[in-house]
Design a protein around this motif. Structure first.
Motif, mmCIF file in Angstrom:
data_model
loop_
_atom_site.group_PDB
_atom_site.id
_atom_site.type_symbol
_atom_site.label_atom_id
_atom_site.label_comp_id
_atom_site.label_asym_id
_atom_site.label_seq_id
_atom_site.Cartn_x
_atom_site.Cartn_y
_atom_site.Cartn_z
ATOM 1 N N VAL A 55 0.383 -1.010 -0.128
ATOM 2 C CA VAL A 55 0.005 -0.617 0.030
ATOM 3 C C VAL A 55 1.161 1.750 0.036
ATOM 4 O O VAL A 55 -0.009 2.140 -0.359
ATOM 5 C CB VAL A 55 -0.923 0.019 1.014
ATOM 6 C CG1 VAL A 55 -2.341 -0.945 1.288
ATOM 7 C CG2 VAL A 55 -0.064 0.364 2.848
ATOM 8 N N THR A 56 2.015 1.457 0.321
ATOM 9 C CA THR A 56 3.044 2.354 0.274
ATOM 10 C C THR A 56 3.204 2.631 -1.743
ATOM 11 O O THR A 56 3.933 3.593 -1.282
ATOM 12 C CB THR A 56 4.250 1.902 1.405
ATOM 13 O OG1 THR A 56 5.264 0.894 0.512
ATOM 14 C CG2 THR A 56 3.670 1.921 2.300
ATOM 15 N N ILE A 57 3.275 1.923 -2.458
ATOM 16 C CA ILE A 57 3.861 1.818 -3.952
ATOM 17 C C ILE A 57 2.450 2.499 -4.798
ATOM 18 O O ILE A 57 1.438 2.307 -4.362
ATOM 19 C CB ILE A 57 3.556 0.319 -4.137
ATOM 20 C CG1 ILE A 57 5.122 -0.459 -3.324
ATOM 21 C CG2 ILE A 57 4.359 0.586 -5.401
ATOM 22 C CD1 ILE A 57 5.624 -2.102 -3.757
ATOM 23 N N ASN A 58 3.517 3.244 -5.062
ATOM 24 C CA ASN A 58 2.562 3.887 -6.368
ATOM 25 C C ASN A 58 2.159 3.560 -7.500
ATOM 26 O O ASN A 58 3.569 2.300 -7.501
ATOM 27 C CB ASN A 58 3.064 5.509 -7.069
ATOM 28 C CG ASN A 58 3.452 6.501 -5.703
ATOM 29 O OD1 ASN A 58 2.229 6.804 -4.812
ATOM 30 N ND2 ASN A 58 4.136 7.060 -5.627
ATOM 31 N N ASP A 59 1.447 2.867 -7.927
ATOM 32 C CA ASP A 59 0.984 2.699 -8.772
ATOM 33 C C ASP A 59 1.098 1.484 -8.715
ATOM 34 O O ASP A 59 1.475 0.047 -9.987
ATOM 35 C CB ASP A 59 1.820 3.072 -10.592
ATOM 36 C CG ASP A 59 1.967 4.031 -10.555
ATOM 37 O OD1 ASP A 59 0.844 5.350 -10.736
ATOM 38 O OD2 ASP A 59 3.002 5.197 -11.533
ATOM 39 N N ALA A 60 0.583 0.754 -8.013
ATOM 40 C CA ALA A 60 -0.225 -0.753 -6.990
ATOM 41 C C ALA A 60 -1.010 -0.527 -7.139
ATOM 42 O O ALA A 60 -1.971 0.233 -5.827
ATOM 43 C CB ALA A 60 1.580 -0.803 -6.333
ATOM 44 N N GLN A 61 -2.058 -2.285 -6.680
ATOM 45 C CA GLN A 61 -3.373 -2.122 -6.166
ATOM 46 C C GLN A 61 -3.324 -3.089 -5.463
ATOM 47 O O GLN A 61 -3.149 -4.248 -6.356
ATOM 48 C CB GLN A 61 -3.706 -1.115 -6.558
ATOM 49 C CG GLN A 61 -5.282 -0.975 -6.694
ATOM 50 C CD GLN A 61 -6.765 -1.121 -7.313
ATOM 51 O OE1 GLN A 61 -6.803 0.724 -8.086
ATOM 52 N NE2 GLN A 61 -7.787 -1.730 -7.746
ATOM 53 N N LEU A 62 -4.088 -3.131 -4.729
ATOM 54 C CA LEU A 62 -4.257 -4.639 -3.735
ATOM 55 C C LEU A 62 -5.316 -4.770 -4.474
ATOM 56 O O LEU A 62 -6.743 -4.199 -3.966
ATOM 57 C CB LEU A 62 -4.052 -4.983 -2.187
ATOM 58 C CG LEU A 62 -5.171 -5.900 -1.903
ATOM 59 C CD1 LEU A 62 -4.009 -6.944 -2.242
ATOM 60 C CD2 LEU A 62 -5.158 -5.867 -0.087
ATOM 61 N N GLN A 63 -5.944 -5.740 -5.831
ATOM 62 C CA GLN A 63 -7.633 -5.512 -6.192
ATOM 63 C C GLN A 63 -7.750 -7.055 -5.848
ATOM 64 O O GLN A 63 -9.064 -7.137 -5.354
ATOM 65 C CB GLN A 63 -6.830 -5.943 -7.622
ATOM 66 C CG GLN A 63 -8.218 -6.659 -8.121
ATOM 67 C CD GLN A 63 -8.427 -5.498 -9.112
ATOM 68 O OE1 GLN A 63 -8.746 -4.122 -8.701
ATOM 69 N NE2 GLN A 63 -10.364 -5.633 -9.009
ATOM 70 N N ALA A 64 -7.244 -7.735 -4.956
ATOM 71 C CA ALA A 64 -8.016 -9.132 -4.418
ATOM 72 C C ALA A 64 -7.376 -10.177 -3.376
ATOM 73 O O ALA A 64 -6.034 -9.848 -3.689
ATOM 74 C CB ALA A 64 -8.708 -9.693 -5.262
#
Length: 328
Positions: free
Chosen positions: A28-37
Motif C-alpha cells: 500500500v506504500t507503492i505508487n501505481d500498485a493496487q491490492l485488487q483481491a
C-alpha cells in the motif's frame, strides 16, 4: 508482452498468514500498485484482511482469485507444500506470479513451475526479498568489485526460539515446516549469491519428535579453500548475522541480516557502520522490481533468475539428502 511504463499493477494475495500481512502493508506504500483481491479458505478471514489493506475484492476460493480478470499479479503466501499447486493454478490463468520462498518443496517441482511459466509466457519469480534490499545489494556490489580483496569466508546464521506447537505451520513437517526451509534458506542464499555453488557440503541436524528439523549446521567448501559456515535453529536466538571475511576487511550484515539493517565494515582496526533501515518493512523493494518487470513485458527477473532459484532448491535438496530429511 508489450511495455506499459505507467500501468498500475493490480495485485492479488493468495494465502493470508503473517507474511501476507507484511507484504500487503508494504504494497500500500507503492505508487501505481493496487491490492485488487485477496483469497483465503475462510471468507471471514479474507474480508477482514481485505478491509485492513483496502482490497477491492475478497474471495473464499483460490480458484476464484486466479480467475479474476482484473488481477495482473498474484503473491503466493501459502505454506511451502502448496507453492507449486497454487503457482501453477495462477500461471494457468495467465497471472504473473511472485511466489514466497522456498519456491517449492524440491527441484522437480520448481522445474515444473518454470516450464509452465515459459510455456504460458508469463512472469514467475521466487520472492526471496533479501536479494532486493539496499543493504544486501550494497554488500554484493562491494564483494563483486573486490573493494576489500577476495572473499575468503561466509558465516551466516538464523535462529529463534519458539515453543514447539504441532498446530503451527512452522513445526508441521507435512507442509515443509522446520528450520531448513523456513530460515536455513537465508544463510544458504547468502552463500550462493556470493560464493556460488559449493564443491562439497557437510551438514548435521537435530529434529523434533515429529521429525521436523529443529536445527541444521552446514559447512560449504570450495576448491580455492574458501568456505561458508551456516546455521539455522528453532531452538535458540542466534545473532542472525551474515559476516563476509575478505582479504582486507570484514563486512557484517547485522541483526537481522535478511531484513533491512545496518552494515558494519571493519578494516585495519577502523569500524564504519552504514544504516539501511527505513520506513517500510522492506517487502516493497522486491515488489517494485516485479512491477517494473511486468511493465516492461519481461517474463523473468534479471536478479532472482530461474537459474539462481534452481541452484537454491538443488542445494536445499542436497542438504536434505545429507541429513536424511524427507517430506511426505
Amino acid at each position: 508482452m508489450t511495455s506499459q511504463p505507467h500501468k498500475t499493477i493490480k495485485w492479488g494475495i493468495l494465502g493470508l498468514g503473517n507474511i501476507a500481512h507484511k507484504f500487503a502493508k508494504d504494497l500500500v506504500t507503492i505508487n501505481d500498485a493496487q491490492l485488487q483481491a485477496v483469497a483465503s479458505r475462510s471468507i471471514d478471514k479474507a474480508n477482514e484482511f481485505g478491509k485492513t489493506y483496502h482490497a477491492i475484492q475478497a474471495y473464499d476460493s483460490y480458484e476464484a482469485l486466479a480467475q479474476d480478470p482484473n488481477i495482473d499479479a498474484v503473491y503466493i503466501a501459502t505454506p511451502h507444500s502448496f507453492h507449486k499447486e497454487h503457482a501453477m493454478l495462477c500461471l494457468e490463468h495467465g497471472k504473473a506470479v511472485l511466489c514466497e520462498k522456498p519456491f517449492a518443496m524440491n527441484t522437480e517441482e520448481v522445474k515444473n513451475m518454470i516450464a509452465l511459466a515459459k510455456a504460458k509466457n508469463v512472469l514467475l519469480m521466487e520472492a526471496l526479498w533479501t536479494y532486493f534490499l539496499p543493504h544486501y545489494q550494497f554488500a554484493l556490489s562491494e564483494l563483486k568489485k573486490e573493494t576489500y580483496g577476495k572473499l575468503l569466508k561466509v558465516e551466516a546464521d538464523f535462529g529463534f526460539s519458539r515453543p514447539f506447537n504441532t498446530a503451527s505451520r512452522l513445526f508441521d513437517k507435512t507442509v515443509g515446516g522446520g528450520s531448513l526451509l523456513d530460515i536455513g534458506i537465508y544463510p544458504i542464499f547468502a552463500t550462493l549469491s556470493t560464493l556460488g555453488e559449493p564443491q562439497d557440503i557437510e551438514a548435521t541436524c537435530t529434529t523434533f519428535d515429529n521429525g521436523a528439523d529443529s536445527t541444521c549446521d552446514m559447512i560449504f567448501k570450495y576448491n580455492d579453500n574458501t568456505e561458508a559456515v551456516l546455521k539455522s535453529s528453532l531452538l535458540e536466538d542466534t545473532p542472525t548475522q551474515c559476516k563476509f571475511t575478505c582479504e582486507n576487511a570484514v563486512i557484517t550484515l547485522n541483526t537481522q541480516f535478511h531484513a533491512p539493517t545496518t552494515v558494519t565494515i571493519n578494516q585495519n582496526g577502523a569500524e564504519q557502520t552504514l544504516d539501511y533501515t527505513g520506513p517500510t518493512i522492506g517487502y516493497n523493494f522486491e515488489t517494485l522490481h516485479f512491477n517494473q518487470l511486468l511493465r516492461e513485458g519481461k517474463t523473468e527477473s534479471d536478479i532472482m533468475t530461474y537459474d539462481f532459484s534452481l541452484k537454491l532448491i538443488k542445494t536445499l535438496d542436497k542438504v536434505r539428502k545429507i541429513i536424511a530429511l524427507e517430506y511426505k
